[in-house]
Design a protein around this motif. Structure first.
Motif, PDB file in Angstrom:
ATOM      1  N   MET A   1       0.835  -1.185   0.000  1.00 27.15           N
ATOM      2  CA  MET A   1       0.000   0.000   0.000  1.00 27.15           C
ATOM      3  C   MET A   1       0.879   1.247   0.000  1.00 27.15           C
ATOM      4  O   MET A   1       1.874   1.308   0.707  1.00 27.15           O
ATOM      5  N   LEU A   2       0.512   2.191  -0.771  1.00 26.82           N
ATOM      6  CA  LEU A   2       1.261   3.439  -0.831  1.00 26.82           C
ATOM      7  C   LEU A   2       0.803   4.383   0.275  1.00 26.82           C
ATOM      8  O   LEU A   2      -0.388   4.487   0.548  1.00 26.82           O
ATOM      9  N   ASP A   3       1.761   5.060   0.886  1.00 27.13           N
ATOM     10  CA  ASP A   3       1.461   6.040   1.924  1.00 27.13           C
ATOM     11  C   ASP A   3       1.580   7.452   1.369  1.00 27.13           C
ATOM     12  O   ASP A   3       2.208   8.326   1.975  1.00 27.13           O
ATOM     13  N   ILE A   4       0.983   7.640   0.201  1.00 24.40           N
ATOM     14  CA  ILE A   4       0.948   8.948  -0.436  1.00 24.40           C
ATOM     15  C   ILE A   4      -0.360   9.026  -1.210  1.00 24.40           C
ATOM     16  O   ILE A   4      -0.791   8.043  -1.813  1.00 24.40           O
ATOM     17  N   SER A   5      -0.982  10.176  -1.178  1.00 21.67           N
ATOM     18  CA  SER A   5      -2.258  10.317  -1.874  1.00 21.67           C
ATOM     19  C   SER A   5      -2.050  10.333  -3.385  1.00 21.67           C
ATOM     20  O   SER A   5      -0.984  10.739  -3.880  1.00 21.67           O
ATOM     21  N   LEU A   6      -3.070   9.901  -4.079  1.00 28.46           N
ATOM     22  CA  LEU A   6      -3.027   9.926  -5.542  1.00 28.46           C
ATOM     23  C   LEU A   6      -2.864  11.359  -6.037  1.00 28.46           C
ATOM     24  O   LEU A   6      -2.151  11.615  -7.005  1.00 28.46           O
ATOM     25  N   ALA A   7      -3.480  12.303  -5.343  1.00 28.01           N
ATOM     26  CA  ALA A   7      -3.371  13.711  -5.735  1.00 28.01           C
ATOM     27  C   ALA A   7      -1.913  14.174  -5.712  1.00 28.01           C
ATOM     28  O   ALA A   7      -1.467  14.905  -6.605  1.00 28.01           O
ATOM     29  N   LYS A   8      -1.156  13.751  -4.711  1.00 25.91           N
ATOM     30  CA  LYS A   8       0.249  14.156  -4.619  1.00 25.91           C
ATOM     31  C   LYS A   8       1.086  13.495  -5.714  1.00 25.91           C
ATOM     32  O   LYS A   8       1.987  14.120  -6.270  1.00 25.91           O
ATOM     33  N   ILE A   9       0.786  12.252  -6.020  1.00 22.65           N
ATOM     34  CA  ILE A   9       1.506  11.571  -7.107  1.00 22.65           C
ATOM     35  C   ILE A   9       1.241  12.274  -8.430  1.00 22.65           C
ATOM     36  O   ILE A   9       2.166  12.550  -9.203  1.00 22.65           O
ATOM     37  N   VAL A  10      -0.018  12.590  -8.683  1.00 21.63           N
ATOM     38  CA  VAL A  10      -0.389  13.283  -9.916  1.00 21.63           C
ATOM     39  C   VAL A  10       0.297  14.644  -9.976  1.00 21.63           C
ATOM     40  O   VAL A  10       0.760  15.078 -11.034  1.00 21.63           O
ATOM     41  N   ARG A  11       0.415  15.313  -8.834  1.00 16.26           N
ATOM     42  CA  ARG A  11       1.100  16.615  -8.782  1.00 16.26           C
ATOM     43  C   ARG A  11       2.572  16.460  -9.161  1.00 16.26           C
ATOM     44  O   ARG A  11       3.113  17.264  -9.918  1.00 16.26           O
ATOM     45  N   VAL A  12       3.232  15.439  -8.634  1.00 15.62           N
ATOM     46  CA  VAL A  12       4.640  15.205  -8.980  1.00 15.62           C
ATOM     47  C   VAL A  12       4.768  14.931 -10.479  1.00 15.62           C
ATOM     48  O   VAL A  12       5.667  15.467 -11.138  1.00 15.62           O
ATOM     49  N   ILE A  13       3.865  14.118 -11.018  1.00 14.36           N
ATOM     50  CA  ILE A  13       3.889  13.821 -12.456  1.00 14.36           C
ATOM     51  C   ILE A  13       3.739  15.111 -13.257  1.00 14.36           C
ATOM     52  O   ILE A  13       4.500  15.363 -14.203  1.00 14.36           O
ATOM     53  N   ALA A  14       2.775  15.948 -12.879  1.00 16.13           N
ATOM     54  CA  ALA A  14       2.534  17.200 -13.600  1.00 16.13           C
ATOM     55  C   ALA A  14       3.745  18.134 -13.504  1.00 16.13           C
ATOM     56  O   ALA A  14       4.151  18.739 -14.515  1.00 16.13           O
ATOM     57  N   LEU A  15       4.324  18.259 -12.330  1.00 11.90           N
ATOM     58  CA  LEU A  15       5.500  19.111 -12.160  1.00 11.90           C
ATOM     59  C   LEU A  15       6.683  18.590 -12.972  1.00 11.90           C
ATOM     60  O   LEU A  15       7.403  19.373 -13.605  1.00 11.90           O
ATOM     61  N   ALA A  16       6.883  17.275 -12.946  1.00 14.57           N
ATOM     62  CA  ALA A  16       7.996  16.683 -13.703  1.00 14.57           C
ATOM     63  C   ALA A  16       7.803  16.877 -15.201  1.00 14.57           C
ATOM     64  O   ALA A  16       8.777  17.076 -15.936  1.00 14.57           O
ATOM     65  N   ARG A  17       6.579  16.826 -15.656  1.00 18.63           N
ATOM     66  CA  ARG A  17       6.317  17.045 -17.089  1.00 18.63           C
ATOM     67  C   ARG A  17       6.531  18.516 -17.461  1.00 18.63           C
ATOM     68  O   ARG A  17       7.081  18.819 -18.514  1.00 18.63           O
ATOM     69  N   GLU A  18       6.094  19.417 -16.588  1.00 19.11           N
ATOM     70  CA  GLU A  18       6.177  20.838 -16.904  1.00 19.11           C
ATOM     71  C   GLU A  18       7.584  21.415 -16.703  1.00 19.11           C
ATOM     72  O   GLU A  18       8.060  22.189 -17.525  1.00 19.11           O
ATOM     73  N   TYR A  19       8.226  21.048 -15.606  1.00 21.59           N
ATOM     74  CA  TYR A  19       9.509  21.656 -15.248  1.00 21.59           C
ATOM     75  C   TYR A  19      10.693  20.706 -15.327  1.00 21.59           C
ATOM     76  O   TYR A  19      11.826  21.120 -15.100  1.00 21.59           O
ATOM     77  N   GLY A  20      10.429  19.427 -15.589  1.00 23.46           N
ATOM     78  CA  GLY A  20      11.488  18.428 -15.599  1.00 23.46           C
ATOM     79  C   GLY A  20      11.631  17.814 -14.216  1.00 23.46           C
ATOM     80  O   GLY A  20      11.298  18.442 -13.210  1.00 23.46           O
ATOM     81  N   SER A  21      12.129  16.604 -14.183  1.00 23.20           N
ATOM     82  CA  SER A  21      12.268  15.923 -12.897  1.00 23.20           C
ATOM     83  C   SER A  21      13.290  16.616 -12.011  1.00 23.20           C
ATOM     84  O   SER A  21      13.213  16.552 -10.787  1.00 23.20           O
ATOM     85  N   ASP A  22      14.234  17.333 -12.621  1.00 20.74           N
ATOM     86  CA  ASP A  22      15.241  18.046 -11.840  1.00 20.74           C
ATOM     87  C   ASP A  22      14.925  19.533 -11.695  1.00 20.74           C
ATOM     88  O   ASP A  22      15.754  20.303 -11.217  1.00 20.74           O
ATOM     89  N   GLY A  23      13.717  19.925 -12.080  1.00 19.35           N
ATOM     90  CA  GLY A  23      13.316  21.322 -11.959  1.00 19.35           C
ATOM     91  C   GLY A  23      13.135  21.738 -10.500  1.00 19.35           C
ATOM     92  O   GLY A  23      12.825  20.913  -9.632  1.00 19.35           O
TER      93      GLY A  23
END
Length: 108
Positions: A1-23
């Motif tokens: 089981m993941l101890d992180i909300s789906l909303a937070k995962i989606v936020r990381v995905i969106a940020l990584a797509r927009e600014y890069g994983s190292d942004g």
């Protein structure tokens, strides 16, 4: 089981797509997650890249905690395909990220 909300995962995905994983925005967001959320994110990325099967997510989380030596935002920021791997990890766990993103947009 993941101890992180789906909303937070989606936020990381969106940020990584927009600014890069190292942004800066991506790294800052990841750094503000608690330890359980960070280890879950690492484990999910490992599932997404095929290092672990979805059924082994708990083992992956334990290993993420045990092997934690560098800041998580540095480790994940060094993975240029972070967004894809997180998405693939969700997919492997039968969670459709597109549906999750749509659901989050519908919230008032």
């Amino acid at each position: 089981m993941l101890d992180i909300s789906l909303a937070k995962i989606v936020r990381v995905i969106a940020l990584a797509r927009e600014y890069g994983s190292d942004g800066v925005s991506t790294r800052r967001y990841i750094s503000e997650l608690n330890e359980d959320e960070q280890s879950s994110l690492v484990a999910l990325m490992w599932v997404g890249r095929g290092s672990y099967a979805p059924d082994d997510i708990e083992e992956a989380r334990r290993l993420a905690v045990a092997e934690h030596t560098a800041p998580t935002e540095t480790y994940l920021g060094g993975e240029p395909q972070l967004a894809d791997m997180l998405e693939d990890g969700l997919d492997a766990m039968d969670i459709n990220v597109a549906d999750a993103e749509d659901h989050l947009r519908e919230r008032p």
